[in-house]
Write a protein that holds these residues in place. Structure first.
Motif, PDB file in Angstrom:
ATOM      1  N   LYS A 199       0.855  -1.207   0.000  1.00  0.00           N
ATOM      2  CA  LYS A 199       0.000   0.000   0.000  1.00  0.00           C
ATOM      3  C   LYS A 199       0.892   1.259   0.000  1.00  0.00           C
ATOM      4  N   LEU A 200       1.973   1.219   0.801  1.00  0.00           N
ATOM      5  CA  LEU A 200       2.908   2.348   0.818  1.00  0.00           C
ATOM      6  C   LEU A 200       3.493   2.569  -0.579  1.00  0.00           C
ATOM      7  N   VAL A 201       3.938   1.464  -1.201  1.00  0.00           N
ATOM      8  CA  VAL A 201       4.533   1.559  -2.541  1.00  0.00           C
ATOM      9  C   VAL A 201       3.507   2.145  -3.523  1.00  0.00           C
ATOM     10  N   ASP A 202       2.280   1.680  -3.453  1.00  0.00           N
ATOM     11  CA  ASP A 202       1.233   2.176  -4.369  1.00  0.00           C
ATOM     12  C   ASP A 202       0.952   3.662  -4.129  1.00  0.00           C
ATOM     13  N   ASP A 203       0.917   4.051  -2.859  1.00  0.00           N
ATOM     14  CA  ASP A 203       0.663   5.470  -2.543  1.00  0.00           C
ATOM     15  C   ASP A 203       1.812   6.352  -3.031  1.00  0.00           C
ATOM     16  N   GLN A 234       1.624   6.761  -6.775  1.00  0.00           N
ATOM     17  CA  GLN A 234       0.576   7.720  -7.117  1.00  0.00           C
ATOM     18  C   GLN A 234       1.092   9.161  -6.987  1.00  0.00           C
ATOM     19  N   CYS A 235       1.807   9.416  -5.903  1.00  0.00           N
ATOM     20  CA  CYS A 235       2.351  10.770  -5.672  1.00  0.00           C
ATOM     21  C   CYS A 235       3.407  11.125  -6.721  1.00  0.00           C
ATOM     22  N   CYS A 236       4.248  10.153  -7.064  1.00  0.00           N
ATOM     23  CA  CYS A 236       5.309  10.416  -8.058  1.00  0.00           C
ATOM     24  C   CYS A 236       4.695  10.773  -9.410  1.00  0.00           C
ATOM     25  N   LEU A 237       3.601  10.093  -9.744  1.00  0.00           N
ATOM     26  CA  LEU A 237       2.942  10.351 -11.023  1.00  0.00           C
ATOM     27  C   LEU A 237       2.183  11.673 -10.985  1.00  0.00           C
TER      28      LEU A 237
END
Ligand SMILES: O=C(O)CCC(=O)C(=O)O
Ligand SMILES: [Fe+2]
Length: 349
Positions: free
Chosen positions: A25-29, A32-35
């Protein structure tokens, strides 16, 4: 204060824990922020609050020194980016006034026998310390302990970034080995409330030059992040113990513009002195930045030619300092001297 689209706060402890779902979940969040805009905030990191507060207290004490003492450790006394930077030395945003911030630069304490120093590599050499500061040994110890803790945290953040790109966790380890990183203690005197209209900035709208930046704010707000979807600035309210993390131009280039290095600025309208400590992780100066795996589709071209970390970072510096110099020369040509004054002498509305 507009905060609704400010960078989200992510609990980084999931990276160190055993809960695979929380880590994913951390990696996915983070992805999302990087994109979206390359900015997020983290809590639950391993840097102790005591060390954060210790270095922030020294930050304040350093800038309380008289200008004469600070000037003894001026950036101008060396060529490797260590020491004190006067107010109004930089203009990061074209068309604005020289910035209302003063700084103190610290980095890896590279001895003069080290090949990086001998070969004049990017920002590499011994630190300088203000002999006139009472307790200078503790200033030095605390500042360097914080610096090396930030280096370790940057390496962990890079591991998470690798996972966001479906790469092995250690993908960035060669880039991070022998890395150059620079930290600045910053002090922003209060500005007038109509600073925006008058184009006065603590730090003008800019993107960072390196790979990633880890920023610690004190309790005074002033940092704003641009949100291009709604074309507005959002305030990043300081959170005790948290860090603001953002991607720099190097990461954007490296990811073929998939990940964003975003505009941000500081205008300190709080009426209080503001202090912050950005830490810029540049990476190994020789490392070649060339489109990351998974950042272009089959048959798609990379947008950028390969370049080294050192070349990419140095290019960014010369632009911003050149602007401040040109501004001062133009003012002087009109008979107006740009004052170099101590922070405390700056007028407040
Ligand atoms: O002081 C801050 O909050 C931001 C500083 C910053 O953006 C920088 O030094 O690049
Ligand atoms: Fe920045």
């Amino acid at each position: 204060m507009k905060t609704e689209r400010a960078p989200p706060i992510l609990d980084f402890s999931a990276f160190y824990g055993n809960d695979a779902t929380a880590k994913q979940k951390l990696v996915d969040d983070v992805r999302q922020c990087c994109l979206h805009n390359g900015f997020f905030q983290i809590t639950g990191h391993p840097i102790p609050l005591e060390l954060q507060e210790g270095v922030m207290n020294w930050n304040k004490k350093f800038f309380d020194l008289p200008l004469e003492e600070k000037s003894k450790v001026s950036l101008q006394t060396n060529t490797w980016n260590r020491g004190y930077e006067l107010l109004r030395s930089q203009i990061l945003e074209e068309g604005t006034q020289p910035e209302l911030k003063e700084g103190f630069y610290v980095g890896d304490d590279i001895p003069k026998t080290h090949p990086y120093f001998v070969n004049k590599r990017l920002n590499s050499g011994p630190n300088v310390w203000p002999a006139g500061l009472a307790g200078v040994d503790d200033f030095k110890r605390t500042t360097q302990a914080y610096y090396y803790a930030a280096v370790a945290l940057a390496k962990d953040i890079l591991k998470v970034l690798a996972l966001t790109l479906d790469l092995p966790e250690d993908f960035f380890s060669a880039y991070a080995a022998g890395a150059v990183a620079t930290m600045r203690l910053l002090h922003y005197p209060p500005q007038q409330s109509d600073s925006d209209a008058k184009l006065a900035r603590g730090i003008g709208a800019h993107t960072d030059f390196g790979g990633i930046t880890i920023l610690m704010q004190d309790e005074v707000d002033g940092l704003q992040v641009w949100d291009k979807e709604v074309a507005d600035w959002f305030d990043v309210t300081p959170i005790k113990g948290a860090f603001v993390v953002n991607l720099g131009n190097l990461m954007m280039r490296w990811s073929n513009d998939r990940y964003i290095s975003n505009l941000h600025r500081v205008i300190n309208r709080s009426g209080k002195e503001r202090y912050s400590i950005p830490f810029f992780f540049s990476g190994n100066p020789d490392y070649v930045i060339e489109c990351l795996p998974n950042c272009k589709r089959e048959g798609e071209e990379s947008k950028y030619a390969p370049t080294t970390v050192e070349k990419a970072v140095l290019g960014g510096y010369s632009d911003s300092y050149g602007r401040a110099e040109r501004y001062k020369k133009a003012q002087e040509a009109q008979g107006e001297k740009v004052p170099v004054v101590a922070a405390k002498e700056v007028a407040v509305a």
